[in-house]
Design a protein around this motif. Structure first.
Motif, PDB file in Angstrom:
ATOM      1  N   PRO A 203      -5.271   9.210   1.248  1.00 58.88           N
ATOM      2  CA  PRO A 203      -5.665   8.546   0.323  1.00 58.88           C
ATOM      3  C   PRO A 203      -4.091   7.713   0.619  1.00 58.88           C
ATOM      4  O   PRO A 203      -3.152   7.904   0.786  1.00 58.88           O
ATOM      5  CB  PRO A 203      -5.712   9.172  -0.435  1.00 58.88           C
ATOM      6  N   VAL A 204      -4.084   6.548  -0.435  1.00 60.96           N
ATOM      7  CA  VAL A 204      -2.845   5.513  -0.513  1.00 60.96           C
ATOM      8  C   VAL A 204      -2.327   4.410  -0.977  1.00 60.96           C
ATOM      9  O   VAL A 204      -1.522   4.599  -1.884  1.00 60.96           O
ATOM     10  CB  VAL A 204      -2.998   4.633   1.070  1.00 60.96           C
ATOM     11  N   SER A 205      -3.375   4.930  -2.319  1.00 67.30           N
ATOM     12  CA  SER A 205      -3.244   3.857  -3.715  1.00 67.30           C
ATOM     13  C   SER A 205      -4.111   4.935  -4.432  1.00 67.30           C
ATOM     14  O   SER A 205      -5.589   5.363  -4.470  1.00 67.30           O
ATOM     15  CB  SER A 205      -3.127   2.876  -3.610  1.00 67.30           C
ATOM     16  N   LEU A 228       4.458   3.683   0.791  1.00 66.21           N
ATOM     17  CA  LEU A 228       3.085   2.830   1.310  1.00 66.21           C
ATOM     18  C   LEU A 228       2.962   1.173   0.512  1.00 66.21           C
ATOM     19  O   LEU A 228       1.992   0.479   0.804  1.00 66.21           O
ATOM     20  CB  LEU A 228       2.298   3.408   0.474  1.00 66.21           C
ATOM     21  N   ARG A 229       3.511   0.828  -0.579  1.00 67.98           N
ATOM     22  CA  ARG A 229       4.026  -0.693  -1.104  1.00 67.98           C
ATOM     23  C   ARG A 229       4.258  -1.516  -0.434  1.00 67.98           C
ATOM     24  O   ARG A 229       3.939  -1.505   0.826  1.00 67.98           O
ATOM     25  CB  ARG A 229       4.876  -0.699  -2.436  1.00 67.98           C
ATOM     26  N   GLY A 230       3.567  -2.344  -0.147  1.00 70.04           N
ATOM     27  CA  GLY A 230       3.910  -3.811  -0.008  1.00 70.04           C
ATOM     28  C   GLY A 230       2.287  -4.329   1.124  1.00 70.04           C
ATOM     29  O   GLY A 230       2.565  -5.031   1.812  1.00 70.04           O
ATOM     30  N   ARG A 231       1.801  -3.561   1.064  1.00 72.61           N
ATOM     31  CA  ARG A 231       0.697  -3.539   2.445  1.00 72.61           C
ATOM     32  C   ARG A 231      -0.670  -3.987   1.204  1.00 72.61           C
ATOM     33  O   ARG A 231      -1.843  -3.980   2.172  1.00 72.61           O
ATOM     34  CB  ARG A 231       0.331  -2.240   2.678  1.00 72.61           C
ATOM     35  N   GLY A 232      -0.735  -3.756   0.486  1.00 76.14           N
ATOM     36  CA  GLY A 232      -2.133  -4.746  -0.907  1.00 76.14           C
ATOM     37  C   GLY A 232      -2.966  -3.488  -1.010  1.00 76.14           C
ATOM     38  O   GLY A 232      -4.185  -3.967  -1.811  1.00 76.14           O
ATOM     39  N   TYR A 233      -2.665  -2.244  -1.080  1.00 76.53           N
ATOM     40  CA  TYR A 233      -3.475  -1.178  -1.509  1.00 76.53           C
ATOM     41  C   TYR A 233      -3.686  -1.169  -2.620  1.00 76.53           C
ATOM     42  O   TYR A 233      -4.721  -1.629  -3.686  1.00 76.53           O
ATOM     43  CB  TYR A 233      -2.780   0.456  -0.907  1.00 76.53           C
ATOM     44  N   ALA A 234      -2.539  -1.707  -3.774  1.00 75.30           N
ATOM     45  CA  ALA A 234      -3.168  -1.424  -4.888  1.00 75.30           C
ATOM     46  C   ALA A 234      -3.843  -2.978  -5.913  1.00 75.30           C
ATOM     47  O   ALA A 234      -4.480  -2.119  -6.279  1.00 75.30           O
ATOM     48  CB  ALA A 234      -0.803  -1.636  -5.867  1.00 75.30           C
ATOM     49  N   GLY A 235      -3.585  -3.229  -5.374  1.00 74.79           N
ATOM     50  CA  GLY A 235      -4.849  -4.777  -5.440  1.00 74.79           C
ATOM     51  C   GLY A 235      -6.391  -4.350  -4.844  1.00 74.79           C
ATOM     52  O   GLY A 235      -7.238  -4.129  -5.679  1.00 74.79           O
TER      53      GLY A 235
END
Length: 291
Positions: A203-205, A228-235
């Motif tokens: 799990p990353v987000s 882990l931010r800035g890699r597109g996971y939240a979007g």
């Protein structure tokens, strides 16, 4: 009876019978009272702790024009009011001996009521919360999606989920205790959670979603650990839960953001969310006369 009259009750069923259609008439703007009422309806009168919840509705011309909720935490949640209506409500509550601890509403309404409450009681309003409400216009998944997939969080991952909720709460400045003993009483408990995981299953987000009520679903929280931010996971995970909400029948999918965070605001706009209104919360500090 005056042309504009406030009616108060502690009977949830009576309140919903009279004001339910009004709440559902603007499901995006009414997301907070809708989800609060649903929590009371499904979890019982003590969903927000010991004490009673007071419900109010403003009627004019035989129609409901506005409502408020005052749970045991004593902070009023208001739907939109004009300054004159806010002043009349403040005077009415003072006359009944009510003493709310604060107010939460769209910015203009919250500010008008806070100023009216100060005039009537001497209580000083202190701004304690602010957020921008967005609604989904047209879901637009990013062209480049990080490798992985979205999946529902399982029961065996509850400890991990609580840890991420604690980290999220700390990030946004919430003073809450989140552990196995307190979980059921937190605002995080009634949500359905989705993880975005990498191809190896890590799990990353995460994103949570409130239950569908009144045609709307509110997404909250969305969290990615700092490394882990800035890699597109939240979007990616937000698109996943947004799509699931639409598939479940939601006509409005909404979320709150911090207006001072340009990164998150830009992210949500890229995937189809548009600003709807700013909301503000005030706490009241009683330094003068009491109601």
């Amino acid at each position: 009876m005056r042309p504009d009259s406030w009616h108060l009750t502690e009977d949830l069923d009576d309140f919903l019978a009279r004001a339910g259609d009004f709440l559902c008439s603007r499901p995006a703007l009414h997301t907070t009272p809708l989800t609060t009422v649903e929590k009371l309806r499904t979890r019982g009168a003590d969903a927000f702790g010991p004490g009673t919840t007071v419900f109010g509705r403003l009627e004019a011309g035989g129609e409901v024009r506005a409502v408020f909720l005052r749970p045991p935490t004593r902070r009023l949640t208001l739907t939109a009011l004009s300054p004159a209506q806010a002043d009349a409500l403040a005077a009415h509550l003072v006359g009944l001996g009510h003493s709310p601890s604060g107010v939460l509403s769209d910015h203009d309404t919250a500010t008008a009521f806070a100023e009216a409450w100060q005039r009537h009681t001497g209580a000083e309003p202190v701004r304690s919360w602010g957020a921008r409400l967005h609604r989904l216009a047209a879901l637009t998944p990013p062209e480049r999606v990080p490798a992985g997939r979205g999946r529902l969080v399982g029961q065996r991952e509850h400890e991990h989920l609580m840890r991420w909720c604690r980290e999220f709460a700390a990030d946004v400045g919430e003073d809450v205790t989140i552990d196995a003993a307190s979980w059921a009483g937190t605002r995080f408990a009634e949500k359905r959670y989705t993880y975005w995981e990498t191809q190896d299953g890590t799990p990353v987000s995460m994103a949570g979603a409130n239950p569908l009520v009144g045609g709307q679903v509110r997404i909250d929280p969305v969290y990615t650990p700092v490394p882990l931010r800035g890699r597109g996971y939240a979007g990616a995970v937000t698109v996943e839960v947004s799509r699931a909400a639409l598939a479940a029948g939601a006509t409005e999918v909404v979320l709150f953001t911090d207006p001072a965070n340009p990164t998150s605001n830009a992210l949500y706009r890229r995937i189809g969310y548009v600003p709807l209104a700013d909301f503000t919360g005030y706490d009241f500090t009683h330094t003068g006369r009491q109601p």
